[in-house]
Design a protein around this motif. Structure first.
Motif, PDB file in Angstrom:
ATOM      1  N   THR A 136      -0.611  -7.236  -6.837  1.00 28.30           N
ATOM      2  CA  THR A 136      -0.729  -6.654  -5.908  1.00 28.30           C
ATOM      3  C   THR A 136       0.381  -5.665  -5.692  1.00 28.30           C
ATOM      4  O   THR A 136       1.228  -5.846  -6.480  1.00 28.30           O
ATOM      5  CB  THR A 136      -0.744  -7.796  -4.419  1.00 28.30           C
ATOM      6  OG1 THR A 136      -0.717  -6.893  -3.314  1.00 28.30           O
ATOM      7  CG2 THR A 136       0.501  -8.523  -4.826  1.00 28.30           C
ATOM      8  N   LEU A 138       1.856  -5.091  -2.629  1.00 24.44           N
ATOM      9  CA  LEU A 138       2.684  -5.493  -1.576  1.00 24.44           C
ATOM     10  C   LEU A 138       3.837  -6.212  -2.238  1.00 24.44           C
ATOM     11  O   LEU A 138       3.842  -6.799  -3.313  1.00 24.44           O
ATOM     12  CB  LEU A 138       2.020  -6.126  -0.679  1.00 24.44           C
ATOM     13  CG  LEU A 138       0.852  -5.651   0.127  1.00 24.44           C
ATOM     14  CD1 LEU A 138       0.140  -6.551   0.958  1.00 24.44           C
ATOM     15  CD2 LEU A 138       1.357  -4.448   0.717  1.00 24.44           C
ATOM     16  N   GLU A 142       6.091  -2.815  -4.066  1.00 24.16           N
ATOM     17  CA  GLU A 142       6.171  -1.920  -2.932  1.00 24.16           C
ATOM     18  C   GLU A 142       7.666  -1.595  -2.568  1.00 24.16           C
ATOM     19  O   GLU A 142       8.168  -0.209  -2.655  1.00 24.16           O
ATOM     20  CB  GLU A 142       5.704  -2.588  -1.452  1.00 24.16           C
ATOM     21  CG  GLU A 142       6.102  -1.558  -0.478  1.00 24.16           C
ATOM     22  CD  GLU A 142       5.246  -2.166   0.894  1.00 24.16           C
ATOM     23  OE1 GLU A 142       5.132  -1.447   1.887  1.00 24.16           O
ATOM     24  OE2 GLU A 142       4.850  -3.369   1.003  1.00 24.16           O
ATOM     25  N   ARG A 146       9.425   2.377  -3.219  1.00 20.95           N
ATOM     26  CA  ARG A 146      10.083   3.000  -2.186  1.00 20.95           C
ATOM     27  C   ARG A 146      11.531   3.285  -2.524  1.00 20.95           C
ATOM     28  O   ARG A 146      11.977   4.385  -1.823  1.00 20.95           O
ATOM     29  CB  ARG A 146       9.672   2.073  -0.878  1.00 20.95           C
ATOM     30  CG  ARG A 146       8.386   1.881  -0.369  1.00 20.95           C
ATOM     31  CD  ARG A 146       8.488   1.180   1.147  1.00 20.95           C
ATOM     32  NE  ARG A 146       7.161   0.827   1.555  1.00 20.95           N
ATOM     33  CZ  ARG A 146       6.247   1.871   2.112  1.00 20.95           C
ATOM     34  NH1 ARG A 146       6.904   3.142   2.398  1.00 20.95           N
ATOM     35  NH2 ARG A 146       5.161   1.908   2.628  1.00 20.95           N
ATOM     36  N   ALA A 169      -4.066  -3.323  -2.532  1.00 21.40           N
ATOM     37  CA  ALA A 169      -3.584  -2.709  -1.387  1.00 21.40           C
ATOM     38  C   ALA A 169      -4.059  -2.790   0.035  1.00 21.40           C
ATOM     39  O   ALA A 169      -5.321  -3.227  -0.206  1.00 21.40           O
ATOM     40  CB  ALA A 169      -3.399  -1.165  -1.855  1.00 21.40           C
ATOM     41  N   PRO A 170      -3.666  -2.598   0.871  1.00 17.03           N
ATOM     42  CA  PRO A 170      -4.046  -2.699   2.486  1.00 17.03           C
ATOM     43  C   PRO A 170      -5.321  -1.537   2.483  1.00 17.03           C
ATOM     44  O   PRO A 170      -5.381  -0.666   1.861  1.00 17.03           O
ATOM     45  CB  PRO A 170      -3.133  -2.167   3.342  1.00 17.03           C
ATOM     46  CG  PRO A 170      -1.966  -2.344   2.712  1.00 17.03           C
ATOM     47  CD  PRO A 170      -1.969  -2.005   1.213  1.00 17.03           C
ATOM     48  N   ARG A 173      -4.271   1.573   5.453  1.00 17.56           N
ATOM     49  CA  ARG A 173      -3.378   2.475   5.447  1.00 17.56           C
ATOM     50  C   ARG A 173      -2.793   2.891   4.075  1.00 17.56           C
ATOM     51  O   ARG A 173      -2.816   1.827   3.045  1.00 17.56           O
ATOM     52  CB  ARG A 173      -1.874   2.020   6.330  1.00 17.56           C
ATOM     53  CG  ARG A 173      -1.452   0.585   5.643  1.00 17.56           C
ATOM     54  CD  ARG A 173      -0.402   0.182   6.529  1.00 17.56           C
ATOM     55  NE  ARG A 173      -0.232  -1.401   6.291  1.00 17.56           N
ATOM     56  CZ  ARG A 173       0.894  -1.649   5.558  1.00 17.56           C
ATOM     57  NH1 ARG A 173       1.518  -0.729   4.685  1.00 17.56           N
ATOM     58  NH2 ARG A 173       1.008  -3.137   5.120  1.00 17.56           N
ATOM     59  N   LYS A 174      -2.019   3.931   3.734  1.00 15.55           N
ATOM     60  CA  LYS A 174      -1.421   4.306   2.483  1.00 15.55           C
ATOM     61  C   LYS A 174      -0.185   3.478   2.275  1.00 15.55           C
ATOM     62  O   LYS A 174       0.781   3.631   3.359  1.00 15.55           O
ATOM     63  CB  LYS A 174      -1.335   5.818   2.318  1.00 15.55           C
ATOM     64  CG  LYS A 174      -2.736   6.347   1.777  1.00 15.55           C
ATOM     65  CD  LYS A 174      -2.375   7.991   1.555  1.00 15.55           C
ATOM     66  CE  LYS A 174      -3.743   8.650   1.049  1.00 15.55           C
ATOM     67  NZ  LYS A 174      -3.393  10.095   0.641  1.00 15.55           N
ATOM     68  N   LEU A 175       0.046   2.783   1.163  1.00 14.38           N
ATOM     69  CA  LEU A 175       1.318   2.344   1.105  1.00 14.38           C
ATOM     70  C   LEU A 175       2.317   3.378   0.818  1.00 14.38           C
ATOM     71  O   LEU A 175       3.583   3.228   1.056  1.00 14.38           O
ATOM     72  CB  LEU A 175       1.270   1.495   0.012  1.00 14.38           C
ATOM     73  CG  LEU A 175       0.843  -0.064   0.387  1.00 14.38           C
ATOM     74  CD1 LEU A 175       1.080  -1.069  -0.951  1.00 14.38           C
ATOM     75  CD2 LEU A 175       1.645  -0.762   1.320  1.00 14.38           C
ATOM     76  N   GLU A 280      -6.711  -5.949   0.181  1.00 18.60           N
ATOM     77  CA  GLU A 280      -5.888  -7.236   0.848  1.00 18.60           C
ATOM     78  C   GLU A 280      -6.830  -8.243   1.546  1.00 18.60           C
ATOM     79  O   GLU A 280      -6.842  -8.292   2.813  1.00 18.60           O
ATOM     80  CB  GLU A 280      -4.857  -6.648   1.768  1.00 18.60           C
ATOM     81  CG  GLU A 280      -3.680  -6.270   0.822  1.00 18.60           C
ATOM     82  CD  GLU A 280      -2.991  -7.430  -0.211  1.00 18.60           C
ATOM     83  OE1 GLU A 280      -2.886  -8.593   0.377  1.00 18.60           O
ATOM     84  OE2 GLU A 280      -2.648  -7.072  -1.326  1.00 18.60           O
TER      85      GLU A 280
END
Length: 418
Positions: A136, A138, A142, A146, A169-170, A173-175, A280
């Motif tokens: 993942t 997340l 992530e 970032r 990924a979700p 929304r874009k991560l 996800e």
């Protein structure tokens, strides 16, 4: 008295199993059935949500469940998708990448600039992740992306196979607000060297990021209109062929569905094979929210997640040799009252021989969603085999002989749960 009691318990135990229905096929018959399911599922190709392979596998399952006597209904939704290719080039080296969903494409000419470790503005950050069985974007990934500077990011998913791992990924929304892609560790050396000296590189990832229709396959068998439900769930979608990740759980699920259709269980049966897993658990969340029996209507929920029965491998440096045994990195969690029965039923099955009491904070995948939604009792299997989320998760990663023991153990526990 003790001998008489023991004999009486044995007779009652045998009677209970007979009342539950015919035994699950074992030996050559069970292996042949499992082999057919694994090969059919694998034949549909990549299983990305809403793609041709996912659509075809869902339609196949609908036919199978209808033939077993279930009432089948699709639960439609839309899932993210991307059409395009990704490459990274520097000097004489070029490698294909896995675009990170939800994809932010580059323009046709790509992004060109210095390759670096994420410590400068502009260019392309190359982030080498620590050794793990990655699944993942997340959490740790992530945070690293970032924190990195640069116009784009390339991740190296260091792990047991040397292959690039696609990252979940979700769905909504874009991560990341810049292009991100994944590079295979076995191809990373020239790019790591180039990043050390800030050499120029080009990330090319043009294409179309969009949404497309997908669906869960849901089915029910109602024996007692006012009665409670047994829910059997498994995901069917995934990034690539998913023979070990998805195919083994789906084979156990479909064989259990066949058994439950014939067994004299004192409950109704609800089934779901979800799409949207790689986003996800999108399909699983939607099933719980809109279609699944409510927690107070559910007698037991059994979830078959990733790596239910993928094979293990010997590691010899960069070489991997398949073994006939199951990868032990699979976990069995259950409501505390069912743990003793599961331990007895799964004795000798690597990884599953040690069931754990359910803890929503430790459960992974859809099982976590099920527990958080208040379903109790619930049980489930999840894990990550060596080729989890890689393009090489094909029929080499599975053995039909590993499927029937899981089916038999679960059917035994389910029979005694009501």
């Amino acid at each position: 008295m003790d001998k008489l009691s023991a004999s009486r318990r044995a007779v009652l135990g045998a009677s209970a199993l007979l009342a539950a229905g015919p035994a699950v096929a074992a030996g050559p018959a069970g292996e042949a059935e499992a082999k057919g399911i694994l090969e059919r599922y694998h034949s549909f190709g990549d299983k990305a949500s809403g793609g041709p392979g996912d659509e075809a596998s869902g339609a196949w399952l609908e036919g199978e469940l209808t033939g077993l006597g279930y009432a089948v209904v699709r639960q439609p939704f839309d899932a993210p998708a991307f059409e395009g290719e990704a490459t990274l080039a520097t000097g004489q080296a070029m490698a294909g990448l896995i675009p990170q969903a939800i994809v932010t494409p580059t323009l046709a000419g790509g992004i060109t600039g210095p390759l670096h470790g994420g410590d400068r503005d502009g260019g392309i950050a190359l982030l080498v992740l620590p050794y793990a069985r990655w699944s993942t974007a997340l959490g740790e990934v992530e945070r690293r992306v970032r924190a990195a500077r640069g116009d784009a990011v390339v991740l190296v998913t260091t792990g047991p196979t040397g292959e690039a791992c696609a990252l979940n990924a979700p769905s909504d929304r874009k991560l990341f607000d810049r292009p991100v892609a994944v590079l295979a560790p076995k191809e990373a050396a020239p790019f790591v060297s180039a990043s050390a000296s800030g050499e120029a590189a080009t990330l090319s990832m043009p294409g179309r990021s969009f949404r497309r229709p997908a669906y869960n396959v849901t089915a029910t068998l109602t024996r007692r209109p006012s009665g409670k439900w047994l829910v059997l769930s498994t995901p069917r979608s995934g990034w690539f062929g998913c023979a070990g990740e998805r195919g083994t759980g789906l084979a156990v699920w479909l064989m259990l569905a066949g058994w439950a259709a014939k067994a004299n269980l004192p409950v109704n049966v609800a089934l779901v094979a979800t799409s949207g897993h790689e986003y996800e658990y999108q399909g699983g969340e939607l099933y719980i929210a809109k279609v699944a029996p409510k927690p107070d209507e559910t007698a037991l929920w059994v979830h078959l997640g990733a790596n239910v029965a993928a094979r293990d491998w010997h590691e010899r440096g960069p070489l991997l040799a398949p073994l006939p045994s199951a990868d032990p990195q699979r976990f069995l969690l259950a409501a505390p009252k069912h743990v003793p029965a599961l331990a007895a039923a799964f004795a000798g099955q690597p990884g599953l021989e040690k069931p754990y009491p359910v803890n929503p904070a430790q459960a992974a995948g859809e099982l976590g969603s099920i527990l958080h939604a208040g379903y109790d009792p619930a049980m489930g299997i999840f894990g990550s085999h060596r080729f989890h989320h890689t393009r090489s998760d094909d029929l080499r990663c599975v053995s039909p002989a590993l499927i029937p023991p899981v089916v038999a153990a679960l059917s035994k526990v389910i029979s005694g749960a009501f």
